[in-house]
Write an enzyme that holds these catalytic residues in place. Structure first.
Site, PDB file in Angstrom:
ATOM      1  N   ASP A  38      -0.125 -31.163   7.286  1.00  0.00           N
ATOM      2  CA  ASP A  38      -1.365 -31.676   6.720  1.00  0.00           C
ATOM      3  C   ASP A  38      -2.035 -30.710   5.749  1.00  0.00           C
ATOM      4  O   ASP A  38      -3.074 -31.025   5.180  1.00  0.00           O
ATOM      5  CB  ASP A  38      -2.363 -32.000   7.849  1.00  0.00           C
ATOM      6  CG  ASP A  38      -1.845 -33.099   8.753  1.00  0.00           C
ATOM      7  OD1 ASP A  38      -1.266 -34.053   8.214  1.00  0.00           O
ATOM      8  OD2 ASP A  38      -1.997 -32.980   9.979  1.00  0.00           O
ATOM      9  N   HIS A 238      -4.933   0.348  -1.271  1.00  0.00           N
ATOM     10  CA  HIS A 238      -4.693  -1.085  -1.146  1.00  0.00           C
ATOM     11  C   HIS A 238      -5.808  -1.768  -0.357  1.00  0.00           C
ATOM     12  O   HIS A 238      -5.574  -2.686   0.436  1.00  0.00           O
ATOM     13  CB  HIS A 238      -3.333  -1.349  -0.485  1.00  0.00           C
ATOM     14  CG  HIS A 238      -2.174  -0.926  -1.337  1.00  0.00           C
ATOM     15  ND1 HIS A 238      -0.939  -0.603  -0.822  1.00  0.00           N
ATOM     16  CD2 HIS A 238      -2.074  -0.760  -2.685  1.00  0.00           C
ATOM     17  CE1 HIS A 238      -0.125  -0.265  -1.806  1.00  0.00           C
ATOM     18  NE2 HIS A 238      -0.784  -0.353  -2.943  1.00  0.00           N
ATOM     19  N   ASP A 255      -9.730  -3.641  -9.118  1.00  0.00           N
ATOM     20  CA  ASP A 255      -8.352  -3.796  -9.594  1.00  0.00           C
ATOM     21  C   ASP A 255      -8.034  -5.277  -9.483  1.00  0.00           C
ATOM     22  O   ASP A 255      -7.851  -5.803  -8.376  1.00  0.00           O
ATOM     23  CB  ASP A 255      -7.412  -2.952  -8.733  1.00  0.00           C
ATOM     24  CG  ASP A 255      -5.973  -2.926  -9.258  1.00  0.00           C
ATOM     25  OD1 ASP A 255      -5.601  -3.846 -10.007  1.00  0.00           O
ATOM     26  OD2 ASP A 255      -5.235  -1.994  -8.907  1.00  0.00           O
ATOM     27  N   ASP A 266      -3.059  -7.002 -15.431  1.00  0.00           N
ATOM     28  CA  ASP A 266      -3.321  -6.053 -14.353  1.00  0.00           C
ATOM     29  C   ASP A 266      -4.271  -4.984 -14.886  1.00  0.00           C
ATOM     30  O   ASP A 266      -3.856  -4.114 -15.662  1.00  0.00           O
ATOM     31  CB  ASP A 266      -1.997  -5.443 -13.885  1.00  0.00           C
ATOM     32  CG  ASP A 266      -2.149  -4.575 -12.644  1.00  0.00           C
ATOM     33  OD1 ASP A 266      -3.278  -4.457 -12.145  1.00  0.00           O
ATOM     34  OD2 ASP A 266      -1.130  -4.025 -12.190  1.00  0.00           O
ATOM     35  N   HIS A 345      -0.078   8.424  -6.511  1.00  0.00           N
ATOM     36  CA  HIS A 345       0.783   7.332  -6.971  1.00  0.00           C
ATOM     37  C   HIS A 345       1.242   7.584  -8.405  1.00  0.00           C
ATOM     38  O   HIS A 345       0.713   8.443  -9.103  1.00  0.00           O
ATOM     39  CB  HIS A 345       0.067   5.973  -6.862  1.00  0.00           C
ATOM     40  CG  HIS A 345      -1.186   5.867  -7.676  1.00  0.00           C
ATOM     41  ND1 HIS A 345      -1.193   5.643  -9.029  1.00  0.00           N
ATOM     42  CD2 HIS A 345      -2.499   5.918  -7.307  1.00  0.00           C
ATOM     43  CE1 HIS A 345      -2.447   5.558  -9.473  1.00  0.00           C
ATOM     44  NE2 HIS A 345      -3.254   5.736  -8.451  1.00  0.00           N
ATOM     45  N   HIS A 349       3.749   0.875 -13.928  1.00  0.00           N
ATOM     46  CA  HIS A 349       4.879   0.046 -13.498  1.00  0.00           C
ATOM     47  C   HIS A 349       5.116  -1.010 -14.548  1.00  0.00           C
ATOM     48  O   HIS A 349       4.249  -1.290 -15.396  1.00  0.00           O
ATOM     49  CB  HIS A 349       4.601  -0.600 -12.129  1.00  0.00           C
ATOM     50  CG  HIS A 349       3.307  -1.369 -12.062  1.00  0.00           C
ATOM     51  ND1 HIS A 349       3.169  -2.642 -12.583  1.00  0.00           N
ATOM     52  CD2 HIS A 349       2.088  -1.048 -11.549  1.00  0.00           C
ATOM     53  CE1 HIS A 349       1.929  -3.072 -12.384  1.00  0.00           C
ATOM     54  NE2 HIS A 349       1.251  -2.123 -11.765  1.00  0.00           N
ATOM     55  N   HIS A 356       4.505  -6.267 -10.399  1.00  0.00           N
ATOM     56  CA  HIS A 356       5.483  -5.178 -10.457  1.00  0.00           C
ATOM     57  C   HIS A 356       6.782  -5.842 -10.919  1.00  0.00           C
ATOM     58  O   HIS A 356       7.571  -6.328 -10.122  1.00  0.00           O
ATOM     59  CB  HIS A 356       5.620  -4.511  -9.092  1.00  0.00           C
ATOM     60  CG  HIS A 356       4.420  -3.695  -8.724  1.00  0.00           C
ATOM     61  ND1 HIS A 356       4.407  -2.320  -8.785  1.00  0.00           N
ATOM     62  CD2 HIS A 356       3.174  -4.051  -8.344  1.00  0.00           C
ATOM     63  CE1 HIS A 356       3.204  -1.864  -8.436  1.00  0.00           C
ATOM     64  NE2 HIS A 356       2.438  -2.908  -8.157  1.00  0.00           N
ATOM     65  N   GLU A 379      -2.175   3.775 -15.446  1.00  0.00           N
ATOM     66  CA  GLU A 379      -3.264   3.714 -14.472  1.00  0.00           C
ATOM     67  C   GLU A 379      -3.433   4.994 -13.656  1.00  0.00           C
ATOM     68  O   GLU A 379      -3.196   4.997 -12.444  1.00  0.00           O
ATOM     69  CB  GLU A 379      -3.045   2.528 -13.523  1.00  0.00           C
ATOM     70  CG  GLU A 379      -1.640   2.441 -12.918  1.00  0.00           C
ATOM     71  CD  GLU A 379      -1.505   1.280 -11.963  1.00  0.00           C
ATOM     72  OE1 GLU A 379      -2.318   1.157 -11.021  1.00  0.00           O
ATOM     73  OE2 GLU A 379      -0.572   0.473 -12.174  1.00  0.00           O
ATOM     74  N   TYR A 383      -8.822  10.371  -6.330  1.00  0.00           N
ATOM     75  CA  TYR A 383      -9.315   9.853  -5.058  1.00  0.00           C
ATOM     76  C   TYR A 383      -9.705  11.041  -4.181  1.00  0.00           C
ATOM     77  O   TYR A 383      -8.835  11.752  -3.680  1.00  0.00           O
ATOM     78  CB  TYR A 383      -8.239   9.005  -4.384  1.00  0.00           C
ATOM     79  CG  TYR A 383      -7.598   8.009  -5.339  1.00  0.00           C
ATOM     80  CD1 TYR A 383      -8.204   6.786  -5.621  1.00  0.00           C
ATOM     81  CD2 TYR A 383      -6.400   8.325  -5.992  1.00  0.00           C
ATOM     82  CE1 TYR A 383      -7.631   5.899  -6.513  1.00  0.00           C
ATOM     83  CE2 TYR A 383      -5.825   7.440  -6.890  1.00  0.00           C
ATOM     84  CZ  TYR A 383      -6.446   6.230  -7.148  1.00  0.00           C
ATOM     85  OH  TYR A 383      -5.877   5.352  -8.042  1.00  0.00           O
ATOM     86  N   ARG A 400     -10.085   4.808 -10.686  1.00  0.00           N
ATOM     87  CA  ARG A 400      -8.821   4.473 -11.351  1.00  0.00           C
ATOM     88  C   ARG A 400      -9.167   3.694 -12.610  1.00  0.00           C
ATOM     89  O   ARG A 400     -10.089   2.866 -12.610  1.00  0.00           O
ATOM     90  CB  ARG A 400      -7.909   3.657 -10.428  1.00  0.00           C
ATOM     91  CG  ARG A 400      -6.549   3.362 -11.041  1.00  0.00           C
ATOM     92  CD  ARG A 400      -5.517   2.861 -10.025  1.00  0.00           C
ATOM     93  NE  ARG A 400      -5.860   1.614  -9.380  1.00  0.00           N
ATOM     94  CZ  ARG A 400      -6.262   1.513  -8.113  1.00  0.00           C
ATOM     95  NH1 ARG A 400      -6.419   2.610  -7.362  1.00  0.00           N
ATOM     96  NH2 ARG A 400      -6.533   0.341  -7.582  1.00  0.00           N
ATOM     97  N   GLU A 402      -7.072   1.430 -15.478  1.00  0.00           N
ATOM     98  CA  GLU A 402      -5.753   0.827 -15.725  1.00  0.00           C
ATOM     99  C   GLU A 402      -5.816  -0.153 -16.879  1.00  0.00           C
ATOM    100  O   GLU A 402      -6.678  -1.022 -16.932  1.00  0.00           O
ATOM    101  CB  GLU A 402      -5.273   0.097 -14.467  1.00  0.00           C
ATOM    102  CG  GLU A 402      -3.946  -0.614 -14.628  1.00  0.00           C
ATOM    103  CD  GLU A 402      -3.541  -1.361 -13.379  1.00  0.00           C
ATOM    104  OE1 GLU A 402      -2.359  -1.707 -13.250  1.00  0.00           O
ATOM    105  OE2 GLU A 402      -4.422  -1.596 -12.516  1.00  0.00           O
TER     106      GLU A 402
END
Length: 432
Positions: A38, A238, A255, A266, A345, A349, A356, A379, A383, A400, A402
């Site tokens: 449903d 994340h 982000d 992105d 990081h 990418h 990605h 990016e 931190y 950050r 980017e």
């Protein structure tokens, strides 16, 4: 439908057919995700399938064999269309999308052994879908059972995604045009979030501003779960809860990117919740901005994929020393890896149909050299989690920045345009 797009898909199929030769290639789309009978959820096609077809419906398979492109798809069904919406059906799909042939998906099991027989090689993404691996196994067995009739199965099996990854890594003009429009929409969304931001708002309220602007301008959805991270939440790479209140005097990191015709934008921006950077926030921000500028300058044809990262790290580490986060020489800190406590990081990418995106990052022992038509993010970040050896006035600052970048014959072009400098951000955030 844009008349240039069917031709672009046909050109990609022709390029792949040239590599497949007398073999056979199978490219299924993604299955529908059904949680219960449903509840319907938005369908998202498989990126490899879309790259070659532009066909949006589930239950579809592309077969390339003998110089022909063959689509298997759902038949027209007036009753199901009442409930679920329009279906092309094989004949309309063939005409609209430029396939040589089209057949009902229900006939695939029967026709697959026939199409495989006497082909020297099979091209497929083996190991990615157990159900498809089993289906191919059954078809190969069916061909082998006809050995006395002179039928032979493919003698070699190749990983189709290796070929498609290399193709997808360099974008064509149609792809670049879509990606520019996606970037324009995403940039407008970030500007809207900046203008709307006020102390005391919830992170999800800024997410809603982005969603509204993306959809208002024609994007289908967010390209990935957006990050709206106020204060120290920005030090969680994340973070996706997006449910905390935004405090006066803190920064917020967003982000977020949209998806348009399958292609992702992105973008990350970091800005003060109250619209004005403090002196400390500005100092940290300018370090990251300078690192991004260095990375962009290093993005050019012939440079290895990691060249932008290495350039960014040089600037970031010098900034860490200037902020008294680390002590020692820049080269020594980089060699020891001590900087990874505050920047952990890579600087970018590949970007395209997936956030990605497909494409190798290394060729043997060497990083993939950049070439015109490749698209990547740039990016860098900083931190600063609290610690006994971290100056207190820097605790919880996460930044950050980017952007999305196309490699050009002359160097590169940044094609995202959300406000980025301190002056641009503060101007957008000026509240009457």
């Amino acid at each position: 439908m844009n008349t240039s797009k069917p031709q672009a898909f046909a050109n990609r199929r022709a390029r792949l057919l040239a590599q497949v030769g007398d073999g056979i290639a199978l490219i299924p789309t993604a299955p529908e995700q059904v949680r219960n009978r449903d509840t319907h959820h938005p369908y998202r096609f498989d990126s490899y399938f879309w790259y070659l077809t532009g066909f949006p419906e589930p239950e579809a398979v592309l077969v390339l064999a003998g110089g022909r492109s063959i689509l298997f798809c759902r038949e027209k069904d007036e009753e199901r269309e009442i409930w679920d919406g329009f279906r092309y059906g094989p004949e309309a799909a063939r005409l609209a999308f430029g396939f040589d042939e089209a057949w009902p998906i229900a006939s695939l099991e029967e026709k697959l052994p026939e199409l495989m027989a006497d082909r020297p090689a099979l091209w497929h993404a083996l190991g990615h879908d157990p159900d498809w691996d089993a289906r191919i196994g059954r078809a190969l067995s069916a061909v082998r059972s006809q050995a006395r009739a002179g039928k032979r199965p493919p003698a070699a099996i190749h990983d189709l995604r290796q070929v498609l990854d290399a193709m997808r890594l360099v974008k064509d003009e149609v792809e670049l045009e879509i990606m520019q429009r996606a970037a324009d929409i995403a940039s407008a969304g970030h500007a809207r979030a900046m203008a709307a931001c006020r102390p005391g708002m919830a992170e999800y309220e800024l997410e809603a501003e982005l969603t509204y602007e993306f959809r208002r301008r024609g994007a289908s959805a967010h390209a990935y779960n957006p990050i709206v991270a106020g204060g120290a939440n920005a030090c969680i790479l994340h973070y996706v809860e997006n449910d905390k209140l935004l405090a006066d005097g803190s920064l917020v990191l967003i982000d977020a990117g949209c998806e348009l015709e399958g292609y992702a934008a992105d973008i990350t921006r970091t800005f003060p919740v109250n619209g004005r950077f403090s002196a400390t926030q500005r100092d940290c921000y300018e370090i990251v901005l300078a690192a991004q500028a260095a990375a962009i300058a290093a993005t050019r044809p012939g440079a290895g994929f990691m060249a932008p990262h290495d350039a960014a790290v040089q600037v970031l580490v010098q900034g860490m020393v200037d902020l008294r986060l680390l002590t020692g020489s820049v080269d020594g800190i980089i060699e020891s890896g001590a900087y990874k406590r505050f920047y952990m990081h890579r600087t970018g990418h590949w970007l395209g149909l997936d956030v990605h995106d497909a494409g190798e990052y290394k060729s043997g022992e060497d990083w993939t050299p950049l070439a015109p038509g490749m698209v990547l993010t740039v990016e860098p970040g900083l931190y600063i989690r609290p610690g006994a050896d971290v100056p207190e006035h820097l605790h919880g600052i996460g930044i950050r920045i980017e952007d999305d970048v196309i490699v050009t014959p002359e160097g590169c072009r940044v094609y995202t345009s959300a406000p980025k400098t301190v002056a641009e951000i503060e101007e957008v955030m000026t509240h009457d």
